[in-house]
Design a protein around this motif. Sequence first.
Motif, PDB file in Angstrom:
ATOM      1  N   PHE A   1      -8.007   7.401  -3.124  1.00 36.14           N
ATOM      2  CA  PHE A   1      -6.265   7.190  -4.517  1.00 36.14           C
ATOM      3  C   PHE A   1      -6.190   6.073  -4.546  1.00 36.14           C
ATOM      4  O   PHE A   1      -5.610   5.366  -5.976  1.00 36.14           O
ATOM      5  N   ILE A   2      -5.404   5.902  -3.859  1.00 46.19           N
ATOM      6  CA  ILE A   2      -4.271   4.965  -4.079  1.00 46.19           C
ATOM      7  C   ILE A   2      -5.070   3.228  -3.958  1.00 46.19           C
ATOM      8  O   ILE A   2      -4.558   2.823  -5.259  1.00 46.19           O
ATOM      9  N   PHE A   3      -6.089   3.198  -3.631  1.00 44.42           N
ATOM     10  CA  PHE A   3      -7.423   2.460  -3.793  1.00 44.42           C
ATOM     11  C   PHE A   3      -7.438   2.357  -5.407  1.00 44.42           C
ATOM     12  O   PHE A   3      -7.468   0.762  -6.399  1.00 44.42           O
ATOM     13  N   VAL A   4      -8.279   3.384  -5.901  1.00 39.37           N
ATOM     14  CA  VAL A   4      -8.926   3.393  -6.572  1.00 39.37           C
ATOM     15  C   VAL A   4      -7.584   2.972  -8.019  1.00 39.37           C
ATOM     16  O   VAL A   4      -7.497   2.576  -8.905  1.00 39.37           O
ATOM     17  N   ALA A   5      -6.318   3.699  -7.591  1.00 36.19           N
ATOM     18  CA  ALA A   5      -5.273   3.313  -8.662  1.00 36.19           C
ATOM     19  C   ALA A   5      -5.119   2.226  -8.871  1.00 36.19           C
ATOM     20  O   ALA A   5      -4.462   1.069  -9.959  1.00 36.19           O
ATOM     21  N   SER A   6      -4.939   1.012  -7.890  1.00 36.67           N
ATOM     22  CA  SER A   6      -4.645  -0.547  -7.744  1.00 36.67           C
ATOM     23  C   SER A   6      -5.958  -0.773  -8.485  1.00 36.67           C
ATOM     24  O   SER A   6      -5.504  -2.054  -8.852  1.00 36.67           O
ATOM     25  N   LEU A   7      -7.268  -0.144  -8.133  1.00 34.95           N
ATOM     26  CA  LEU A   7      -8.147  -1.255  -9.361  1.00 34.95           C
ATOM     27  C   LEU A   7      -8.078  -1.133 -10.775  1.00 34.95           C
ATOM     28  O   LEU A   7      -8.881  -1.728 -11.819  1.00 34.95           O
ATOM     29  N   THR A   8      -7.647  -0.085 -11.015  1.00 36.04           N
ATOM     30  CA  THR A   8      -6.766   0.070 -12.444  1.00 36.04           C
ATOM     31  C   THR A   8      -5.876  -0.699 -12.973  1.00 36.04           C
ATOM     32  O   THR A   8      -6.360  -0.943 -14.443  1.00 36.04           O
ATOM     33  N   PHE A   9      -5.412  -0.942 -12.219  1.00 39.58           N
ATOM     34  CA  PHE A   9      -4.041  -2.142 -13.066  1.00 39.58           C
ATOM     35  C   PHE A   9      -4.623  -3.731 -12.450  1.00 39.58           C
ATOM     36  O   PHE A   9      -4.395  -4.117 -10.939  1.00 39.58           O
ATOM     37  N   ARG A  10      -5.757  -3.926 -13.378  1.00 43.10           N
ATOM     38  CA  ARG A  10      -6.351  -5.583 -13.125  1.00 43.10           C
ATOM     39  C   ARG A  10      -5.777  -6.603 -12.710  1.00 43.10           C
ATOM     40  O   ARG A  10      -5.571  -7.132 -11.737  1.00 43.10           O
TER      41      ARG A  10
ATOM     42  N   GLU B   1      -3.034  -6.772  -6.185  1.00 41.99           N
ATOM     43  CA  GLU B   1      -3.137  -7.013  -5.456  1.00 41.99           C
ATOM     44  C   GLU B   1      -2.097  -6.709  -4.371  1.00 41.99           C
ATOM     45  O   GLU B   1      -0.922  -6.221  -3.433  1.00 41.99           O
ATOM     46  N   SER B   2      -0.388  -6.865  -6.022  1.00 45.02           N
ATOM     47  CA  SER B   2       0.646  -6.282  -6.047  1.00 45.02           C
ATOM     48  C   SER B   2       1.087  -4.408  -5.365  1.00 45.02           C
ATOM     49  O   SER B   2       1.999  -4.078  -4.759  1.00 45.02           O
ATOM     50  N   LEU B   3      -0.126  -3.560  -6.474  1.00 45.67           N
ATOM     51  CA  LEU B   3       0.151  -2.288  -6.224  1.00 45.67           C
ATOM     52  C   LEU B   3      -0.518  -2.268  -4.318  1.00 45.67           C
ATOM     53  O   LEU B   3       0.658  -0.946  -4.519  1.00 45.67           O
ATOM     54  N   LEU B   4      -1.342  -2.970  -3.730  1.00 43.55           N
ATOM     55  CA  LEU B   4      -2.052  -2.367  -2.802  1.00 43.55           C
ATOM     56  C   LEU B   4      -0.730  -3.101  -1.786  1.00 43.55           C
ATOM     57  O   LEU B   4      -0.474  -1.997  -0.720  1.00 43.55           O
ATOM     58  N   ASN B   5       0.032  -4.087  -2.080  1.00 40.08           N
ATOM     59  CA  ASN B   5       0.915  -4.508  -0.986  1.00 40.08           C
ATOM     60  C   ASN B   5       2.057  -3.584  -1.011  1.00 40.08           C
ATOM     61  O   ASN B   5       2.220  -3.050   0.377  1.00 40.08           O
ATOM     62  N   VAL B   6       2.507  -3.182  -1.704  1.00 40.00           N
ATOM     63  CA  VAL B   6       3.519  -1.876  -1.942  1.00 40.00           C
ATOM     64  C   VAL B   6       3.120  -0.759  -0.710  1.00 40.00           C
ATOM     65  O   VAL B   6       3.718  -0.380   0.444  1.00 40.00           O
ATOM     66  N   PHE B   7       1.731  -0.369  -0.954  1.00 42.88           N
ATOM     67  CA  PHE B   7       2.096   0.957   0.332  1.00 42.88           C
ATOM     68  C   PHE B   7       1.457   0.286   1.326  1.00 42.88           C
ATOM     69  O   PHE B   7       1.236   1.001   2.396  1.00 42.88           O
ATOM     70  N   TYR B   8       0.605  -0.687   1.760  1.00 38.40           N
ATOM     71  CA  TYR B   8      -0.167  -1.457   2.712  1.00 38.40           C
ATOM     72  C   TYR B   8       0.070  -2.611   1.997  1.00 38.40           C
ATOM     73  O   TYR B   8      -0.416  -3.388   2.310  1.00 38.40           O
ATOM     74  N   PRO B   9       1.274  -2.859   2.699  1.00 33.71           N
ATOM     75  CA  PRO B   9       1.671  -4.345   3.192  1.00 33.71           C
ATOM     76  C   PRO B   9      -0.001  -5.090   4.254  1.00 33.71           C
ATOM     77  O   PRO B   9       0.596  -6.194   4.180  1.00 33.71           O
ATOM     78  N   ASN B  10       0.164  -4.468   5.202  1.00 36.06           N
ATOM     79  CA  ASN B  10      -1.074  -5.240   5.895  1.00 36.06           C
ATOM     80  C   ASN B  10      -2.166  -4.735   5.431  1.00 36.06           C
ATOM     81  O   ASN B  10      -2.787  -3.563   6.069  1.00 36.06           O
TER      82      ASN B  10
END
Length: 157
Positions: A36-45, A49-58
């Motif tokens: 869900f985090i991955f799909v949500a990050s894809l909706t913010f074109r 990258e910055s949204l994914l970095n919030v939840f998954y810095p690595n």
Amino acid sequence: MSKKLALPLNHYDENGRIKPPVTFWFCALFLARSYFIFVASLTFRQDTESLLNVFYPNHNELYIGLTIGLGAVLALLLVAFREKWWNSRWDKLRFFIKPLLLIVICLDFSYQLKIAFDNHWMFLWPVAIFSLVDLVLFYWVIKSRHFRLMIKDWQAN
């Protein structure tokens, strides 16, 4: 002669089969949270990258989360499309719902322990909360009467 129902009537679908408990949906969605985090990050074109970095810095953590969550997504699909599986050659997949959830919960809990170990057992709120939820969900999958009756009912049909 009427058959005594194992659960209240609102726990049955129109075909007389036991519906999945609400806790099952919460359990599977919690374990598939990386998707869900991955799909949500894809909706913010613009800021994927910055949204994914919030939840998954690595980024390796994202890949591990997606791998662990794959079993939960499979369990979700098995339950969501259960009527398509019945009376087909794939109907035996029902037997794997409970073990699949238990394996995914154990993997997620093990991963939380790994994160705690990597941080020298320093207290981290996300690790504490996710570990606690994993333990509660493990207990629920083992002890839930509704879930056990649902699997038994689905095997009988």
